[in-house]
Design a protein around this motif. Sequence first.
Motif, PDB file in Angstrom:
ATOM      1  N   ASP A 246       1.004  -1.169  -0.052  1.00 17.75           N
ATOM      2  CA  ASP A 246      -0.132  -0.093   0.053  1.00 17.75           C
ATOM      3  C   ASP A 246       0.814   1.408   0.065  1.00 17.75           C
ATOM      4  O   ASP A 246       1.644   1.395   0.706  1.00 17.75           O
ATOM      5  CB  ASP A 246      -0.810   0.028   1.163  1.00 17.75           C
ATOM      6  CG  ASP A 246      -2.045  -1.162   1.119  1.00 17.75           C
ATOM      7  OD1 ASP A 246      -2.304  -1.340   0.072  1.00 17.75           O
ATOM      8  OD2 ASP A 246      -2.569  -1.394   2.295  1.00 17.75           O
ATOM      9  N   GLY A 247       0.635   2.183  -0.939  1.00 18.94           N
ATOM     10  CA  GLY A 247       1.301   3.504  -1.183  1.00 18.94           C
ATOM     11  C   GLY A 247       2.693   3.479  -1.102  1.00 18.94           C
ATOM     12  O   GLY A 247       3.349   4.638  -1.066  1.00 18.94           O
ATOM     13  N   GLY A 248       3.339   2.314  -1.790  1.00 17.99           N
ATOM     14  CA  GLY A 248       4.572   2.164  -2.091  1.00 17.99           C
ATOM     15  C   GLY A 248       5.010   1.425  -3.445  1.00 17.99           C
ATOM     16  O   GLY A 248       4.195   0.986  -3.847  1.00 17.99           O
ATOM     17  N   GLY A 281       8.707  -6.176   9.209  1.00 18.81           N
ATOM     18  CA  GLY A 281       7.514  -5.774   9.975  1.00 18.81           C
ATOM     19  C   GLY A 281       6.318  -5.325   9.266  1.00 18.81           C
ATOM     20  O   GLY A 281       5.502  -5.084   9.917  1.00 18.81           O
ATOM     21  N   THR A 282       6.664  -4.964   7.822  1.00 20.53           N
ATOM     22  CA  THR A 282       5.358  -4.546   6.975  1.00 20.53           C
ATOM     23  C   THR A 282       4.858  -6.022   6.514  1.00 20.53           C
ATOM     24  O   THR A 282       5.614  -6.895   6.303  1.00 20.53           O
ATOM     25  CB  THR A 282       5.694  -3.409   6.059  1.00 20.53           C
ATOM     26  OG1 THR A 282       6.642  -3.988   5.169  1.00 20.53           O
ATOM     27  CG2 THR A 282       6.460  -2.448   6.668  1.00 20.53           C
ATOM     28  N   THR A 283       3.988  -5.641   5.613  1.00 22.31           N
ATOM     29  CA  THR A 283       3.297  -6.652   4.847  1.00 22.31           C
ATOM     30  C   THR A 283       3.275  -6.093   3.242  1.00 22.31           C
ATOM     31  O   THR A 283       3.062  -4.984   2.892  1.00 22.31           O
ATOM     32  CB  THR A 283       1.906  -7.036   5.283  1.00 22.31           C
ATOM     33  OG1 THR A 283       1.116  -6.067   4.976  1.00 22.31           O
ATOM     34  CG2 THR A 283       1.842  -7.585   6.644  1.00 22.31           C
ATOM     35  N   VAL A 284       3.218  -7.411   2.331  1.00 24.44           N
ATOM     36  CA  VAL A 284       2.951  -7.155   0.860  1.00 24.44           C
ATOM     37  C   VAL A 284       1.836  -8.046   0.724  1.00 24.44           C
ATOM     38  O   VAL A 284       1.624  -8.855   1.072  1.00 24.44           O
ATOM     39  CB  VAL A 284       4.303  -7.496   0.363  1.00 24.44           C
ATOM     40  CG1 VAL A 284       5.432  -6.179   0.605  1.00 24.44           C
ATOM     41  CG2 VAL A 284       4.794  -8.513   0.182  1.00 24.44           C
TER      42      VAL A 284
END
Length: 883
Positions: A246-248, A281-284
């Motif tokens: 998201d957003g990247g 620590g983030t998700t895709v």
Amino acid sequence: MTDAPAPTSRIPERPTLDGLEEKWTQVWADRGTYRFDRERALELPRDQVFAIDTPPPTASGSLHVGHVFSYTHTDCMARYKRMRGLEVFYPIGWDDNGLPTERRVQNYYGVRGDATLPYEPDLVPPAEGGVDANGKAVRSADQKPVSRKNFIELCDILTVKDEVTFESLFRRLGFSLDWDITYRTIDDRSRAVAQQAFLRNLERGEAYQSEAPGLWDVTFQTAVAQAELEARDYPGAYHRVAFHRDGGEPVFIETTRPELIPSVVALIAHPYDERYQPLFGTTVTSPLFGVEVPVVAHRAAEMDKGAGIAMCCTFGDLTDVMWWRELQLPMRSLMTRNGRLQAETPDWIAGGPGEQLYAASLATKTTFSAREAVVAALRESGDLDGEPVKTQRKANFYEKGDKPLEIVTSRQWYIRNGGRDADLRAALVARGGEVDFHPSFMRARYANWVDGLNGDWLISRQRFFGVPFPVWYPLDADGEADHEHPIVAPESALPVDPQIDVPEGYDESQRGRPGGFVADPDIMDTWATSSLSPQIAAGWPIADGGGHRSDAKLFETIFPMDLRPQGHDIIRTWLFSSVVRAHYEHGTVPWRNAAISGWILDPDRKKMSKSKGNAETPEDVVKLHGADAVRYWAASGRLGTDAAYDTGQMKVGRRLAIKVLNASKFALGFGDVEGDLHTAVTHPLDLAMLASLGDVVDKATAGFESWDYTKSLEVTETFFWSFCDDYLELVKDRAYGGQGDEAAASARAALRLALETLLRLLAPFIPYATEEVWSWFGQGSVHRQSWPVRSELPSGGDARLLGSVGAALAGVRKVKSEAKVGMRAEVRTMTLVAPEAALGHVREAESDLRASGRITDLAYAVGDLIEVRDAELVPVEKQPAQA
């Protein structure tokens, strides 16, 4: 000069190697020449018994020359130990269960096993030898499905046929096995021993069952252990694929297996990789399927490989398994046992953007078809960056398989081997230190293998012809198996086949019914049985002494055994697994020594093997060159060293065997000596020859004692040719009586002593020629004589004397050769130039040199080298006729 004495009646007019193998093989069998004396062994001190854990060859088709190579090494040591007075326990087994046998049966009879089919009592297989009744080769696709019982019966029939052929060849090669001590890894005793060991492993917690990801061969439909892997190059292509956030910007990974995207559980990068540290620590979300997955760090990620970030799927390779286990990632396995993606749309995809794609294009597809479908969809969605780039990737194969292995989740049996237990791993490495490896550097291969294990030993196989697990499972009211509470067979009932036998407390009518029981469907890995070969052969008892040849007293006497001979490629399998079993059951190693043979290489320096199709079968080679010649070639290769397949060296071995026959006939033709042979030897040349032979005895003995059989052969053979070329020529005239009776007696006694010694030194290597010659004058078998020792030979000789006189004779031959005259040409006059010490030696044996070189006038001169000068030769045709 007196006439030569007539040869004894036992010496043939024209010695030949022809027929010796048939003759002596039968004699040895009839007389029990190599029979192990159990009662004697029980009475002897342990160091006077030599027990060999003989490799049981796989009885599936034909042997190859690699077997001849390693088994000859072992046989040479067995023969040596027997001649040293030790009682030698030398059994033979046949490793006839497992996948190689099943594969051969499938191809030979044109059948394949199917556990769902009923038994046909009068089954006639559709093929014999791989061809049907019309002489047409049967393809794999045309193999007829048959019941489990029918298939096992065909396996049993064919292995017995193969073993008869193997035994015939082993006997012809002169292996001094005790054919009264044999076993098959599928026979009742072997099955009972393997099942008993397993039950004890299970009771102690060393064996366990687990539902876990494991390597799976989709062709053979069976699980595969780490030790059976081969890493091979396999064509593939890198696909650069976008994962979304998201957003990247998208995160690009590079993969050779895009078909596994629907099973992705995480993206993983190295913790020190600055490119991806912000993402930890983030998700895709995955392309096409929109499944949310975490981005995590792990030290095993390779920063310099591809994009430096990898997708973890359950499961693409063993690294995925490690990541899944250590990072506690979810299970999203799609691959089934038949090598196809599961039919049902998985929960994590159902209801998402990829549901229709999976159901329409991926369900039940092979990996190849699924890959094509996923790549096409990635192109259409725009998630494939550029076109695939072809590459050669490393893939794991089953060592006997043709397709890359998949990782499939299934329930399997394991034995703990240190792969997941550091303390156990250290203990098993330490066990390796209790074994003397020959050559010693092979111990490092053992230790490296144990230290590199990443999982326990998977011992279950989904096949038919093998040792079944002696286990059943109770069925609940719904007919579901309770794997947590297995029903095990009592040791007193072993061996059992749970597919046929019924557990205690049940009857056959309850098989497969709710509230009843079901048999464990698997068999043991073939290594799970052959790892117990010392226990099987030596009589390790099963409960109540059941099974044939259980022998507690013998087992206590000879275990641990003295020798495990084998190839270096199965240190990781047979050797290590045997150490594991002995460590658990007996608290020791199974043998004190491990003799490790090298490989046989083809002309391209590649290992010869049946699976590679470049192996030479030994039957024709033995027929062409003879067993002694083939053994000579094998014994010329040192332990641990790869050797070239060399028929030229076999020809050298055949010449050696023929020379033993002819030289022995010549030496024996001089006649016998009455009285004590030792006191009869008085001539300096004879004493020198025997002193030199004494040195050979010491060196040959030292070679065997240091496990360097080749050194023993080399020093003996070198002396033998010198003995024939120099000593026999030098001593001929004197032995015939040309220098008087006492001188003749000395020569004849020395010849007899030398011959008796040389035959015993050569006996381990060329058993047929040496046995034949021994029968001309000796009693019993040469292979039951004592190994020679220096003290048997007269002392007082100077070995240098033989060398000096031999060099002088070589000088005489040289001048005759250069003058192009025959060796019988007379030397009217000559000067022998040599160092002072050598001249002294020659003077002591001058009469022998004059007679053999046909020298009339001999002068001496001091010089640095031994050479002949100023020789005047008289060709044979110009010499006056003798009266």
